[in-house]
Design an enzyme around this catalytic site. Structure first.
Site, mmCIF file in Angstrom:
data_model
loop_
_atom_site.group_PDB
_atom_site.id
_atom_site.type_symbol
_atom_site.label_atom_id
_atom_site.label_comp_id
_atom_site.label_asym_id
_atom_site.label_seq_id
_atom_site.Cartn_x
_atom_site.Cartn_y
_atom_site.Cartn_z
ATOM 1 C CG ASP A 22 -2.224 0.754 0.956
ATOM 2 O OD1 ASP A 22 -2.243 1.604 0.046
ATOM 3 O OD2 ASP A 22 -3.220 0.507 1.662
ATOM 4 C CB CYS A 23 0.363 4.523 -1.502
ATOM 5 S SG CYS A 23 -0.154 3.855 -3.102
#
Length: 750
Positions: free
Chosen positions: A283-284
């Site tokens: 995830d970012c």
């Protein structure tokens, strides 16, 4: 460039700003893969095997280029003729954050259809548009983020608690429903070509991820083995079985290990047990959380970006959405934390996806290169968006006022969301030049001789500062009042997305804004006996008890997409009979639930609640009137290897043609451990003509009769199982609210 948690991750507002400004860095390409005649390298040779092509490409890259190619925004490599590529693309309910696209209802609205075939048709339309948009951007030499073919969707986390602001992105609280809808969505996105992916889908967020949003970068979700394998992992396993191309590891920790360095989840379960062979991505900026100290809002399992990069790659994370690998991996090699061979291994996994998409093949090599922009927001896709919205709208109450005639003398439409285009969208949305609000849908549906008055009447979440009330008196002079209330993405959503939320997008207050309730009371007083229909927007359960009492009919519209206004009008005026079902339980209050941070399932969802909710899972009313006959069970006594069929006759005892969503639940009545009260194991949507009947048959496979023991193992235990078939879950509250009575039977496992 080394970027600390101080810049990326302390607040999501800063995070989003940095991501949008610093990472989307290439707008046009000095070279494209369509000019491969200039570049005679073996990795462009389609006669070679994929492994040969991947290995040849990797052999030509420097260490720094390898690190760059493992970032979400890769750079061009001009000497090899490789254009830049943006891995980060969104398609939750239509191609998002790119150009004009069909905006389908939010994922929770698709969940409310209980229709896996519809999910497949939606994602097939989305992937058509995605290819067309990619083809058009490629022709212009544009390679921005959100123009690629790797989509970070679907979100198959379990909506275990209505407080989670991102629950709108999911298909609801049930693992079985999430599995069948998610599987269909992946198949539609990826296509059925034996040689090429149409687009690449991604199962996220792996795993045990559903809030709190404010703590997601540091939170440790503790799940027992039983809850893990009974609730949180089944949908991920189903999507791996459907050959999903990618899996995204979550921000949080699960059982003490950050998800993006979690050996149990990534290695033991995903790779070894399930044999997943696609790529894992972070995830970012989740890799930043690995080296951010716990007292600064991260996990703090390592101290530096280089250590975090090495840990993530060694854990099997091939793709870094964020900022860490670009400098961290070369430094990690220099410091002896990881070998270049280990990086090559994960890069090879990642590059295979680009080869499967045909990104290194000559133009015209795959059938998707010819999809034209004519498909984007086509009449067919708009009709599909309208169909999804129609089938997802849930009628929660109707005292007989619906359907309305469309030629009454005067209508009044009001409320903060009546003319609000934002409530059509939810989050992770696309854009469209022809969004149809509820006001516009109603206006287009009534007779030319009828009057329609509109006033907003109330703000979304606060009282008006103006003492004048020009709205509510209209309820006393109109034949019907339509009050469009509820919430929007201003109040619920992802951390940083919900601008009016004081709780990072989560809904820690379960109630509708009090000013809306006050407004509805004033409308009720003004209307007297004249009907009021409440249309509620939102992506999560909310306390609608007072709305239910004050309004004559209540429709839950979710975030219904570009055709939402037309679909709502179709239901209001009887063009279509409502058939949506709740994919999540609406408790009466948050006091009925365990604490938000507690990930144990006891007391949560229809499967484990022992109290009566406001609205039960699977519930929804219709203009039809359905009745269920006795169950015909093919084998009342079975062994653990037997399949069994269950058939029921469903009758529509009304003059209205309607869809019925037939649901089958199984209860294990003789178990050695705690088991769910009942579990959904079959869904069929059937359309039944007026005063007609249809036979509906379910086939139950042996695994339906397994239980999950306290060690997380699926095992058979002899005993009796109760089978329930009807139009809602077996909760007592379903029949109290007017759902058809269920038919029941028993099966004995020897």
């Amino acid at each position: 460039m080394k970027i600390s948690k101080l810049i990326f991750g302390l607040t999501f507002l800063c995070l989003v700003a940095c991501k949008e400004s610093s990472s989307d860095k290439v707008t046009e390409s000095p070279a494209t893969s369509e000019t491969t005649s200039e570049y005679d390298f073996p990795f462009y040779d389609t006669s070679l095997s994929m492994d040969e092509r991947v290995n040849d490409l990797i052999s030509r890259l420097t260490l720094e280029e390898k690190a760059d190619q493992m970032m979400h925004n890769t750079s061009a490599i001009e000497r090899l003729g490789i254009p830049p590529y943006g891995w980060w693309n969104e398609a939750l309910h239509g191609v998002g954050r790119s150009g004009t696209a069909t905006v389908f209802p939010q994922a929770i609205g698709l969940g409310a259809t209980f229709d896996s075939d519809l999910a497949f048709r939606v994602s097939s339309a989305i992937s058509d548009e995605a290819r067309a948009m990619h083809n058009a951007a490629k022709e212009k030499g544009y390679h921005r983020r959100y123009s690629g073919l790797t989509f970070w969707t679907p979100n198959i986390n379990i909506f275990r608690d209505p407080r989670w602001g991102r629950g709108q992105e999911t298909y609801g609280e049930d693992p079985y429903l999430t599995s069948i809808l998610g599987t269909s969505f992946v198949k539609g996105l990826q296509g059925d070509n034996p040689d090429y992916l149409k687009t690449a889908a991604c199962a996220k967020h792996f795993a045990v991820h559903s809030g709190p949003e404010k703590l997601r970068h540091e939170f440790d979700a503790i799940a027992t083995p039983k809850d893990l394998w009974e609730t949180y992992l089944p949908a991920f396993e189903a999507l791996v079985d459907a050959d999903v191309e990618a899996v995204m590891c979550a921000y949080n920790s699960t059982n003490g290990q950050p998800c993006c360095s979690n050996n149990y989840l990534i290695t033991d379960v995903l790779r070894n047990k399930w044999k997943f062979d696609g790529h894992v991505l972070s995830d970012c900026w989740a890799i930043v959380d690995l080296f951010t100290a716990a007292d600064k809002g991260g996990h703090g399992v390592v101290n530096t970006p280089a250590e975090a990069s090495a840990l993530a790659v060694k854990s099997g994370v091939s793709l870094n959405c964020g900022s860490t690998y670009i400098d961290g991996l070369p430094e990690a090699v220099k410091n002896g934390l990881i070998t270049e061979a280990e990086i090559d291994e994960q890069l090879a996994v990642l590059l295979r996806t680009r080869f499967k998409l045909g990104l290194f093949d000559p133009q015209g090599s795959n059938p998707y290169d010819d999809i034209s922009v004519d498909v984007i927001d086509s009449d067919e896709h708009r009709a599909l968006a309208r169909e999804v919205a129609q089938k997802g709208i849930v009628m929660l109450k109707n005292n007989g006022v619906l359907p309305l005639k469309n030629d009454l003398s005067r209508y009044f439409i009001t409320g903060p969301n009546a003319a609000n285009a934002d409530v059509l969208l939810g989050n992770y949305y696309g854009v469209n030049p022809k969004l149809v609000t509820v006001l516009e849908g109603v206006a287009g549906a009534i007779h030319p001789g009828s009057q329609l008055q509109y006033r907003i009447g109330a703000l979304l979440d606060r009282e008006s500062l103006n003492p004048q009330d020009w709205a509510t008196p209209n309820a006393g002079t109109s034949d019907a009042t339509i009050a469009v209330l509820g919430i929007s993405s201003l109040l619920e959503g992802e951390e940083g997305e919900s601008l009016a939320s004081t709780t990072a997008g989560d809904r820690l207050d379960y109630n509708l804004p009090q000013n809306q309730i006050n407004f509805l009371k004033k409308l009720r007083d003004a209307a007297g006996e004249r009907p009021i229909i409440a249309v509620i927007t939102g992506g999560s359960p909310m306390n609608l008890a007072e709305v239910h009492e004050l309004a004559d009919a209540v429709l839950l519209a979710w975030y219904p997409g570009e055709e939402g206004g037309n679909a709502i009008a179709d239901i209001l005026f009887g063009k279509v009979s409502p058939s949506g079902r709740l994919p999540i339980t609406f408790p009466k209050s948050l006091e009925q639930l365990p604490p938000y941070e507690d990930y144990t399932m006891k007391g949560r969802t229809y499967k484990y609640m022992d109290v009566d909710p406001l609205y039960p899972f699977g519930y929804g009313l219709s203009y039809g009137s359905f009745a269920y006959g006795d169950l015909d069970i093919s084998k009342p006594t079975i062994s653990k290897d037997d399949e069994v069929s269950v058939t029921v006759t469903v009758s529509n005892n009304s003059n209205v043609q309607s869809d019925e969503v037939v649901q089958l639940y199984v209860s294990d009545t003789e178990a050695s451990v705690d088991v769910p009260n009942y579990q959904l194991y079959g869904v069929q949507r059937v359309n039944i003509a007026p005063n007609a009947s249809k036979n509906v048959t379910f086939t139950l496979k042996p695994e339906v009769f397994q239980l999950v023991n306290n060690q997380g193992e699926r095992v058979f235990e002899p005993g009796e199982f109760k089978i329930h078939v009807g139009g809602s879950s077996p909760m007592k509250r379903s029949q109290e609210l007017g759902a058809p009575s269920m038919s029941t039977g028993t099966i004995t496992l020897n």
